[in-house]
Design an enzyme around this catalytic site. Structure first.
Site, short mmCIF file in Angstrom:
data_model
loop_
_atom_site.label_atom_id
_atom_site.label_comp_id
_atom_site.label_asym_id
_atom_site.label_seq_id
_atom_site.Cartn_x
_atom_site.Cartn_y
_atom_site.Cartn_z
N TYR A 54 -1.14 -8.96 16.12
CA TYR A 54 -1.33 -7.94 15.09
C TYR A 54 -2.57 -7.10 15.42
CZ TYR A 54 -2.32 -5.95 10.47
OH TYR A 54 -2.60 -5.10 9.44
N ILE A 94 0.84 -1.20 0.00
CA ILE A 94 0.00 0.00 0.00
C ILE A 94 0.88 1.26 0.00
CG2 ILE A 94 -1.68 1.28 1.41
CD1 ILE A 94 -2.58 -1.58 2.46
N1 LIG Z 1 -2.80 -5.77 3.51
C1 LIG Z 1 -3.90 -5.71 4.23
O1 LIG Z 1 -4.87 -6.48 4.04
C2 LIG Z 1 -4.03 -4.69 5.30
C3 LIG Z 1 -5.27 -4.57 5.96
C4 LIG Z 1 -5.41 -3.62 6.96
C5 LIG Z 1 -4.33 -2.82 7.29
N2 LIG Z 1 -3.14 -2.96 6.66
C6 LIG Z 1 -2.04 -2.08 7.05
O2 LIG Z 1 -1.49 -1.46 5.90
C7 LIG Z 1 -0.14 -1.06 6.19
C8 LIG Z 1 0.76 -1.42 5.04
O3 LIG Z 1 0.82 -2.83 4.94
P1 LIG Z 1 0.88 -3.65 3.56
O4 LIG Z 1 -0.29 -4.54 3.56
O5 LIG Z 1 1.13 -2.74 2.44
O6 LIG Z 1 2.15 -4.59 3.88
P2 LIG Z 1 3.60 -4.75 3.22
O7 LIG Z 1 3.53 -4.90 1.75
O8 LIG Z 1 4.22 -5.87 4.01
O9 LIG Z 1 4.33 -3.39 3.57
C9 LIG Z 1 4.82 -3.14 4.88
C10 LIG Z 1 5.83 -2.02 4.81
O10 LIG Z 1 6.30 -1.78 6.14
C11 LIG Z 1 7.72 -1.82 6.16
N3 LIG Z 1 8.16 -2.39 7.42
C12 LIG Z 1 7.74 -3.54 8.00
N4 LIG Z 1 8.42 -3.76 9.14
C13 LIG Z 1 9.29 -2.74 9.28
C14 LIG Z 1 10.29 -2.42 10.24
N5 LIG Z 1 10.55 -3.22 11.28
N6 LIG Z 1 11.01 -1.30 10.06
C15 LIG Z 1 10.79 -0.50 8.99
N7 LIG Z 1 9.87 -0.75 8.05
C16 LIG Z 1 9.14 -1.86 8.18
C17 LIG Z 1 8.12 -2.68 4.96
O11 LIG Z 1 9.38 -2.33 4.44
P3 LIG Z 1 10.70 -3.27 4.63
O12 LIG Z 1 10.26 -4.69 4.48
O13 LIG Z 1 11.66 -2.78 3.62
O14 LIG Z 1 11.16 -2.95 5.99
C18 LIG Z 1 7.04 -2.32 3.95
O15 LIG Z 1 7.40 -1.16 3.24
C19 LIG Z 1 0.21 -1.73 7.52
O16 LIG Z 1 0.09 -0.78 8.56
C20 LIG Z 1 -0.86 -2.79 7.69
O17 LIG Z 1 -1.10 -3.09 9.05
C21 LIG Z 1 -2.97 -3.87 5.66
#
Ligand SMILES: NC(=O)c1ccc[n+]([C@@H]2O[C@H](COP(=O)([O-])OP(=O)(O)OC[C@H]3O[C@@H](n4cnc5c(N)ncnc54)[C@H](OP(=O)(O)O)[C@@H]3O)[C@@H](O)[C@H]2O)c1
Length: 291
Positions: free
Chosen positions: A170, A20
């Site tokens: 989570y 995202i």
């Molecule tokens: N996907 C869903 O269904 C969903 C639903 C509800 C809410 N969300 C929320 O949406 C947001 C984005 O998630 P996404 O689904 O796009 O997941 P994603 O593709 O896994 O992206 C997560 C991002 O966070 C970074 N990250 C993770 N751990 C980190 C750490 N320890 N230090 C620094 N950066 C870190 C990752 O970068 P690096 O790996 O390079 O560190 C990556 O850029 C999150 O807050 C998630 O809770 C997602």
């Protein structure tokens, strides 16, 4: 206060290197923003910054593991070195871990999902609040999740020593996100807003990459079948949350996609919000009255 355009705005975006956040980063670039990308993976960070520049924006990539408090402070230092103010702080990075991990922090020990997903955003906001206040109107957006309704917080035991459950860990971190953004909105001065944003179920991101078992399989199948929301739409909605002028009076709100909705009823509990605020400050060795 009338909201500004994002052209030339300084946007600090954690988790902007994947999923995202990656879509949002490129859109911020298209709108002419300076995007500070934060993530652990240098290759992904550099590639995303390049994409932001190709779209017409600029910025920098700060490599940081948000599970390390010195690294969180390093992000703020890098921002302060380059910019006089911050227009948008998008606290979007999060992870989900299959096994319980515990990390030492100044105030004790804390479960790592809660550390990365809640305490790091809390600390980064603390470090950058002066920069947000110096360029009103400005906005903090916390990417939360609808799963916060299933979260159980136990503020007297931040290591969560009960049997570990990945979804439970989570969900509790996402409940903390909504409690935090709501309390933050109460405390911030006029001109600085705070919102929580739920993107919906977005199976096509990397969030569930380490999720095994039946749930992991179900997410992969959902992604293949096109169930849930697209990563593209969820990223564009994050930019909406960060920059839409029509949200100028929505501080303290909880967005589901682009709609303001009511979060879990516990978010309305002032005592719970204040306890989380104070306990977070204690764990980080901060003065709880910093805001
Ligand atoms: N996907 C869903 O269904 C969903 C639903 C509800 C809410 N969300 C929320 O949406 C947001 C984005 O998630 P996404 O689904 O796009 O997941 P994603 O593709 O896994 O992206 C997560 C991002 O966070 C970074 N990250 C993770 N751990 C980190 C750490 N320890 N230090 C620094 N950066 C870190 C990752 O970068 P690096 O790996 O390079 O560190 C990556 O850029 C999150 O807050 C998630 O809770 C997602």
């Amino acid at each position: 206060m009338e909201w500004k355009t994002l052209d030339g705005a300084v946007v600090v975006l954690t988790g902007g290197t994947s999923g995202i956040g990656r879509v949002a980063a490129e859109r911020f670039g298209e709108l002419g923003a300076e995007v500070v990308l934060v993530g652990r993976d240098r290759n992904r960070g550099v590639a995303t910054l390049e994409a932001v520049r190709e779209k017409g924006g600029d910025g920098l990539f700060v490599r940081a593991d948000l599970g390390r408090l010195d690294a969180v402070r390093g992000v703020a230092e890098a921002v302060e070195e380059r910019y006089d103010g911050v227009d948008v702080l998008a606290l979007n990075a999060a992870l989900s871990l299959p096994e319980r991990e515990v990390t030492e922090v100044p105030g004790g020990r804390v479960e790592r999902v809660l550390l990365v997903n809640h305490l790091a955003p809390y600390l980064l906001t603390h470090e950058l609040v002066g920069h947000l206040e110096s360029t009103p109107p400005s906005r903090v957006v916390v990417t939360a999740s609808g799963v916060h309704t299933r979260g159980e917080l136990r503020l007297d035991d931040p290591t969560y020593t009960e049997e570990y459950d990945a979804l439970g860990a989570y969900a509790r971190s996402k409940l903390a996100n909504v409690l935090f953004s709501t309390e933050l909105a109460e405390r911030l001065p006029a001109g600085v807003d705070a919102l929580a944003y739920h993107p919906g179920f977005v199976p096509g991101t990397s969030l569930y990459r380490e999720t095994g078992g039946a749930f992991g399989l179900a997410v992969r199948v959902a992604s293949l079948l096109g169930v849930g929301r697209s990563v593209e739409q969820a990223g564009l909605d994050l930019v909406y949350a960060a920059g839409a002028p029509e949200l100028a009076d929505a501080s303290g709100g909880y967005l589901v996609g682009r709609d303001l909705e009511a979060p879990d009823s516990r978010v309305g509990n002032d005592t719970l919000r204040e306890r989380l605020w104070d306990e977070s400050a204690r764990l980080l060795d901060l003065d709880p009255d910093w805001l």
